[in-house]
Design an enzyme around this catalytic site. Sequence first.
Site, mmCIF file in Angstrom:
data_model
loop_
_atom_site.group_PDB
_atom_site.id
_atom_site.type_symbol
_atom_site.label_atom_id
_atom_site.label_comp_id
_atom_site.label_asym_id
_atom_site.label_seq_id
_atom_site.Cartn_x
_atom_site.Cartn_y
_atom_site.Cartn_z
ATOM 1 N N LYS A 115 33.381 36.405 41.048
ATOM 2 C CA LYS A 115 34.460 37.382 40.946
ATOM 3 C C LYS A 115 34.189 38.418 39.844
ATOM 4 O O LYS A 115 33.326 38.223 38.992
ATOM 5 C CB LYS A 115 35.792 36.662 40.722
ATOM 6 C CG LYS A 115 36.183 35.718 41.886
ATOM 7 C CD LYS A 115 36.475 36.460 43.150
ATOM 8 C CE LYS A 115 36.880 35.738 44.398
ATOM 9 N NZ LYS A 115 37.024 34.370 44.593
HETATM 10 C C1 PLP Z 1 37.869 33.303 45.512
HETATM 11 C C2 PLP Z 1 39.153 33.392 46.234
HETATM 12 C C3 PLP Z 1 40.175 32.457 46.041
HETATM 13 C C4 PLP Z 1 39.995 31.213 45.252
HETATM 14 O O1 PLP Z 1 39.656 31.440 43.943
HETATM 15 P P1 PLP Z 1 39.239 30.159 43.043
HETATM 16 O O2 PLP Z 1 39.341 30.691 41.648
HETATM 17 O O3 PLP Z 1 37.837 29.803 43.422
HETATM 18 O O4 PLP Z 1 40.197 29.096 43.316
HETATM 19 C C5 PLP Z 1 41.388 32.660 46.655
HETATM 20 N N1 PLP Z 1 41.597 33.722 47.453
HETATM 21 C C6 PLP Z 1 40.633 34.632 47.691
HETATM 22 C C7 PLP Z 1 40.929 35.801 48.573
HETATM 23 C C8 PLP Z 1 39.371 34.484 47.102
HETATM 24 O O5 PLP Z 1 38.400 35.356 47.377
#
Ligand code: PLP
Length: 399
Positions: free
Chosen positions: A190
Amino acid sequence: MSDASPFLPYNLPSIDEQEIAEVTAVLRSGWLTTGPVTQRFEAELAEYVGAPHALAVNSCTAGLHLALQASGVGPGDEVITTPMTFCATVNTILHTGAKPVLADIGDDFNIDPAQIERKITPLTRAIVPVHMAGLACDMDAIWAIAQKHGLLVIEDAAHAIGTQYKQRPIGYSLSGSRSTAVAFSFYATKNLTTGEGGMVTTHDPQLMEKMRILCLHGISRDAWKRYSQSGSWFYEVVEAGYKYNLSDLQSAIGIHQLRKQETFIRRRTEIAERYNEAFGSMPELRVPPQSEDCRHCWHLYMLRLALGRLSISRAEFIERMKTLGIGCSVHFIPIPCHPYFAASAAEERNHCLRSMELYETTVSLPLYPGMSDVDVTRVIEAVKNVIQDATVSIVSTTA
Ligand SMILES: *Cc1c(COP(=O)(O)O)cnc(C)c1O
């Protein structure tokens, strides 16, 4: 691919000496789990997005689950979300005992407000929009629907740290908000990463207190103070909570990642603009959507292929990019395509035609602040090469 050009991965984190020094300082401090550094991270993130309350959690998934559960979503409720998302969005709804209901997307890859309205029943309790790729959803329309039907809005902002909607950051709630809570992700790929991690923000102090308690075993007071001089050994469990807290080791990374977000977004935007310039006039390609209402944070660069003009599939496109030394990815495999959701979503699949169509034609190109201008040129040249080799001649040339 020449031997001189190493493989360019689809994603790399942007970590430098500041994060490493801060983690080292935490390691030397004697306090590794949730503590003062996490508190500082929460305060700085709250300020960055303009929220009165922020709770650090060990994933966005945890943040979504806490927000849903603490706001009372549970068995018998329906929660409307998008099929174009990561499974976590839907899993967390299921974990509360509620039923996920999928409303299809528009051409911007975001949940379509008109489709939301079509899915509302007397059981609908909440809407969970996802700001896909970092492009804000049409929140005014979603908030209007929520207000009209008395629904909660819990935003999955996994892609959207630093995204602005109508001049305000996603998560902004200093003067109140029509969203109940907003969850961010700090997963490894991210825009802001702590390896694993997340944050949930809200304007509502009571909701925050409930989430704080559920986040750490249902313990009623700040456990991290227990071992300090001001703390006491005594605590009480008031609910069957979860183990969702973020450690100071991770927050040490997050603090510096957060301070660099604006620089990161500037670089991501430069790269996206170079891609747009290179691909914008090619009839075989469609560049990602933007909106005047939104400052895009460019988490993803999702390029659409006009498959009718090409002799290859999206999967073949990715394979050919790989042989040219460029990693690509796909966001996302729509929810009804997964075996676990398929049975319950068999009928819903027919209502997610736009998601299915965009899924088949879209590929995410490398986009991260650490890419050099030469890297960006390599990606552009590779895309052009693959497209050139695969373009179907549409004009017949009968001499
Ligand atoms: C990455 C992601 C998540 C989950 O994030 P985590 O921190 O790994 O739990 C949820 N929703 C979307 C759209 C994502 O891309």
